[in-house]
Enzyme design. Structure first.
Site, short mmCIF file in Angstrom:
data_model
loop_
_atom_site.label_atom_id
_atom_site.label_comp_id
_atom_site.label_asym_id
_atom_site.label_seq_id
_atom_site.Cartn_x
_atom_site.Cartn_y
_atom_site.Cartn_z
N ALA A 57 0.79 -0.93 -0.01
CA ALA A 57 0.10 0.12 0.00
C ALA A 57 0.78 1.10 -0.12
CB ALA A 57 -1.00 0.17 1.00
N ASP A 58 0.48 2.17 -0.61
CA ASP A 58 0.95 3.67 -0.41
C ASP A 58 -0.16 4.57 -0.18
OD1 ASP A 58 3.49 5.47 -0.93
OD2 ASP A 58 2.12 6.12 -2.41
N THR A 59 0.19 5.58 0.54
CA THR A 59 -0.83 6.62 0.97
C THR A 59 -0.29 8.15 0.50
OG1 THR A 59 -1.60 5.47 2.60
CG2 THR A 59 -2.29 7.84 3.03
N GLU A 94 -3.60 3.85 -2.23
CA GLU A 94 -3.40 2.73 -3.22
C GLU A 94 -3.12 1.67 -2.66
OE1 GLU A 94 -0.83 2.14 -7.24
OE2 GLU A 94 0.07 3.26 -5.67
#
Length: 230
Positions: A57-59, A94
């Site tokens: 995940a990536d924020t 994401e």
């Protein structure tokens, strides 16, 4: 080795994933997030192995169409928080789940946050604490950074870094069964009643690769944050 691998060194994501009650291993991906077109996909691809399911995940922060990630240093964190102050922005996480056969499913979840009016003293003190230096947008809603937040709307777990209702559905599709229901575990963990869990769960049930899931509501007043303990 567990059948599930989290491609992240983030303690926040480890804590959130653990709420689902499924054993997993952690394998931090060495990825240049600023250079990758899709940091979550790059992390998942770097870690994914045959026979295991990988979660990455990536924020990022979406401020009127501009994406803001983690600050480069303390000065950048001060500048970023100054830009966010007194304005609303979207938090976009994401997520990529790669199944045991190597097939990826990627989707994005959005929530909304409004920040309090600018207070340079409060910003300087917060940055000096060191907390914002590894956070997207230079603040943590669940930490001392919550004092800078006026209100938020949508999926709270998404703001922290991992949208659990959506992820649980994606894991189920990849053949991973969790012991805990995401909406119940999340509400117990944050000690609140989530107003959007039904929406989030419904979005999870209809996930497709490339899906963009909006969890905020433009009609209902968004939830107020009264202090950093939330």
């Amino acid at each position: 080795m567990n059948a599930l691998v989290l491609a992240s060194a983030s303690p926040r994501r480890r804590e959130l994933l653990a709420l689902l009650g499924v054993p997993f291993d952690v394998a931090a991906a060495e990825v240049d997030e600023r250079a990758a077109a899709s940091p979550a996909l790059a992390k998942a691809t770097a870690v994914a192995g045959h026979g295991s399911v990988t979660v990455a995940a990536d924020t990022e922060i979406d401020l009127d169409g501009e994406r803001l990630g983690k600050p480069r240093d303390a000065a950048d964190a001060v500048a970023m928080l100054g830009r966010l102050a007194g304005r609303a922005h979207e938090v976009v996480t994401e997520v990529v789940v790669v199944d045991a056969a190597g097939r990826p499913l990627g989707f994005a979840v959005r929530s909304r946050v409004a920040m309090r009016s600018r207070d340079d003293g409060a910003i300087a003190a917060y940055v000096a604490s060191g907390e914002p230096l590894d956070k997207a947008g230079s603040y943590a809603l669940q930490g001392a950074g919550g004092a800078l937040v006026e209100r938020w709307e949508g999926c709270r777990a998404n703001i922290v870094g991992l949208p659990l209702c959506h992820l649980q559905a994606a894991l189920r599709g990849a053949g991973v069964t969790t012991r805990e229901r995401a909406e119940a575990a999340c509400q117990r963990h944050f000690a609140f009643v989530c107003p959007v869990w039904r929406r989030a769960r419904a979005q999870g049930h209809s996930l497709r690769d490339g899906a963009a899931c909006e969890t905020a509501d433009v009609v209902r007043p968004i939830l107020r944050v009264w202090g950093p303990a939330l």
